[in-house]
Design an enzyme around this catalytic site. Structure first.
Site, mmCIF file in Angstrom:
data_model
loop_
_atom_site.group_PDB
_atom_site.id
_atom_site.type_symbol
_atom_site.label_atom_id
_atom_site.label_comp_id
_atom_site.label_asym_id
_atom_site.label_seq_id
_atom_site.Cartn_x
_atom_site.Cartn_y
_atom_site.Cartn_z
ATOM 1 N N GLY A 34 -0.689 13.508 -0.698
ATOM 2 C CA GLY A 34 0.483 13.044 0.046
ATOM 3 C C GLY A 34 1.767 13.339 -0.698
ATOM 4 C CB ALA A 35 2.613 16.068 -3.049
ATOM 5 C CB SER A 71 -0.112 -1.307 1.693
ATOM 6 O OG SER A 71 0.856 -2.087 2.379
ATOM 7 C CE1 TYR A 82 -0.543 1.854 5.838
ATOM 8 C CE2 TYR A 82 0.167 -0.414 5.494
ATOM 9 C CZ TYR A 82 0.162 0.915 5.098
ATOM 10 O OH TYR A 82 0.846 1.296 3.970
ATOM 11 C CB ALA A 83 -3.690 -5.059 7.113
ATOM 12 C CB THR A 106 -4.283 -5.118 -7.912
ATOM 13 O OG1 THR A 106 -5.615 -4.755 -7.546
ATOM 14 C CG2 THR A 106 -3.350 -4.884 -6.725
#
Length: 268
Positions: free
Chosen positions: A14-15, A145, A158-159, A246
């Protein structure tokens, strides 16, 4: 300060995104060799490619296609040798929130596939690379995230995909040491960050107020904030005894309101 990253080889997925570009820049500035992936366009990275022709390789990769991920690592190894670091940063988010009863199975499966399965495939072939090219040290940084930590209504796909990163990290930090004795695996959870992915939401002042009511520092992150945490975890000098951890880069975000809307509006 010497980070020990000079000469190290990092694959950054994802650069071409906001966090990805800043992470590529930081590693290059430390003297690292970088293989960066993009899915649609590398336009945002072309200036870096011109500036660092001997230190940067860009590879178009669909990370849900295992053959393409395998080719990515083959090309990376051929260009710069052993991959010492993987930053699994690539991911997607649907900008139109959907209640679970309205969410299509296609949307759910696509988000899980790109974010979680894609990270699995990249981690898998990073470990294959480590088996082929022996060495004591290695570092895998998964990018999750805070949505995976707190949850996020209307974005359960997404979560959930990001929550899965924690289980992956906790498992792989035990596996990696069987290949590289001082190998490490960690997770960075960005909160709200000023990237193109979040641009639309952060253009809404009411949304910004709601967000900042949960953040003690009353600010959103910059891509550099996230990249700095990634760089720290990648460094065997700075974080050589840090694994299975984390880091939430979110200004102290909590799942509760800390300020009234009036207190927030007075800050901008």
């Amino acid at each position: 300060m010497d980070t020990g990253l000079s000469g190290k080889h990092a694959v950054i997925t994802g650069a071409s995104g906001g966090i990805g570009i800043e992470t590529v820049k930081m590693f290059l500035s430390e003297g690292s060799r970088v293989t960066g992936t993009f899915n649609r366009s590398k336009r945002e990275l072309e200036s870096l490619e011109e500036r660092w022709p001997n230190h940067l390789l860009l590879v178009k990769t669909d990370q849900v296609n295992e053959q393409e991920v395998e080719i990515l690592f083959e090309q990376a190894n051929a260009k710069f040798g052993r991959v010492d670091i993987l930053v699994a940063n690539a991911g997607i988010a649907n900008h139109e929130g959907k209640a679970i009863q309205d969410m299509s199975l296609h949307q759910w499966e696509k988000t899980i596939s790109v974010n979680l399965t894609g990270s699995f495939l990249c981690a898998k072939h990073f470990f294959v690379n480590l088996e082929k090219h022996k060495g004591e040290t290695a570092s895998l940084i998964l990018v999750g995230s805070t949505a995976g930590f707190f949850g996020e209504a209307w974005y359960s796909d997404y979560a959930t995909s990001k929550a899965g990163m924690h289980g992956l990290m906790m498992s792989l930090k035990n596996e990696i040491t069987h290949i590289a004795s001082k190998g490490r695996v960690n997770l960075v959870n960005p909160g709200w960050t000023l990237t193109p992915m979040a641009e639309e939401a952060l253009a809404d002042k009411n949304m910004v107020t709601r967000i900042l009511q949960t953040i003690p520092m009353r600010k959103t992150a910059t891509p550099q904030d996230i990249s700095s945490a990634i760089l720290y975890l990648a460094s065997d000098v700075l974080a050589g005894h840090v694994s299975g951890q984390t880091i939430n880069v979110a200004g102290g975000m909590e799942g509760r309101l800390l300020f009234t809307s009036e207190e927030i509006k007075s800050t901008y």
